[in-house]
Design an enzyme around this catalytic site. Sequence first.
Site, PDB file in Angstrom:
ATOM      1  N   HIS A 148       0.786  -1.236   0.000  1.00 59.71           N
ATOM      2  CA  HIS A 148       0.000   0.000   0.000  1.00 59.71           C
ATOM      3  C   HIS A 148       0.819   1.288   0.000  1.00 59.71           C
ATOM      4  CE1 HIS A 148      -3.695  -2.231   0.187  1.00 59.71           C
ATOM      5  NE2 HIS A 148      -3.238  -2.945   1.193  1.00 59.71           N
ATOM      6  N   CYS A 198      -6.327  -9.343   4.577  1.00 59.48           N
ATOM      7  CA  CYS A 198      -4.978  -9.005   4.113  1.00 59.48           C
ATOM      8  C   CYS A 198      -3.943  -9.882   4.805  1.00 59.48           C
ATOM      9  CB  CYS A 198      -4.667  -7.539   4.415  1.00 59.48           C
ATOM     10  SG  CYS A 198      -5.258  -6.412   3.153  1.00 59.48           S
TER      11      CYS A 198
END
Lengths: 268, 110
Positions: free
Chosen positions: A188, A229
């Site tokens: 990210h 995740c």
Amino acid sequence: MRWRPIAVVLGFGLFIGAYGAVLAQGDGKMAKYFVGDLRTGYTFATPETQAIQDDDFANPAFLWVDYAVELWEDPSGDAGKACSDCHGAAEDTMKGVGARYPVYNAELGKPINLEQRINKCRVDNMQAKAWKYESRELLGMTAYVKSQSRGMPVQVQIDGPMAPFYEKGKAFYFQRRGQLDMACANCHEGNAGNMIRANLLSQGQSNGFPLYRLKWQKLGSLHRRFRGCNKQVRAAPYGYGSDEYVNLELFVANRGMGLPVETPGVRM
Amino acid sequence: MAKNVKPRVKVPKTAAKGEIIEIKTLISHKMESGQRKDNKTGEKIPRMIINKFTCTYNGVEVFSADWHPAISTNPYMAFNTVATESGTLEFTWVDDEGSTYTKSAKITVQ
């Protein structure tokens, strides 16, 4: 001078590229989803998915929100009190609340998120049973409360008593874990917009949660996303509402400081 | 009756005669496709979807659709019709159990 045309073409390409980026950001409807370098997950979604979020009627998350509107008036628990008995109309009293969570709770000596705040209210003040994480009730109420802050910028406290918890959340974010040995940051930070196999990576912003994910076919909390995740990097996930995830939630919220609350969002 | 099924509809309150109006509907339903297996027992989960949607306008059918297993959970349906006269629109969803879910909305045509 054979290099000249190439340079010109290259320069023109850069210009078009830059112009395209400016256009995407400056485009009226999209502008509010960009704050500086930050972009919400909305900007990575397909136009079809964005259209579902734009229309409160088409957005299936409102099935949960509508249910929470009923629960708001429903006195449950031994105290015989409903949310509305203390808090009145959610439209007035809950405005801005969702944007500043997680907050520090002096009684517990640690930060709590909105889900935990709702359950604390139920147990302490309503003398009712706490709702389960990912239950229709808790997801709905969290989305209902947080949606009162729609459009308001995310703003969490990270100094004072929150500082050590923020540091823990930050450490979690950058800590590699699991068999794939990947940290949150590996995907990210700096890879937003790139593909990870068949999936498009976003910046991993939390301003739309709880959100309706088309894959889940239901509303889901931020902690469900964290668990997903963690599992994808083959790490053992932490529990719903665990201290680790609340600290991470704090870090992630601060990372997306200033982005507008979108709850309930819609993502693929 | 399946659990937590709740229809929602959106019909304009007023319309001009002859105007084309958009009608939006959404119903919460699990829409079990019949193609999944239970993770623990390995047994097939029986199909449980809404297979028929109908809309009537003052008793006259103006729209209907047969739905099949590829329709998602919480199905959303939008369609257009012509505002002919003031009255009531009735919406009906029927699922595999035979349960019927209905909702109605009023419209005033000027």
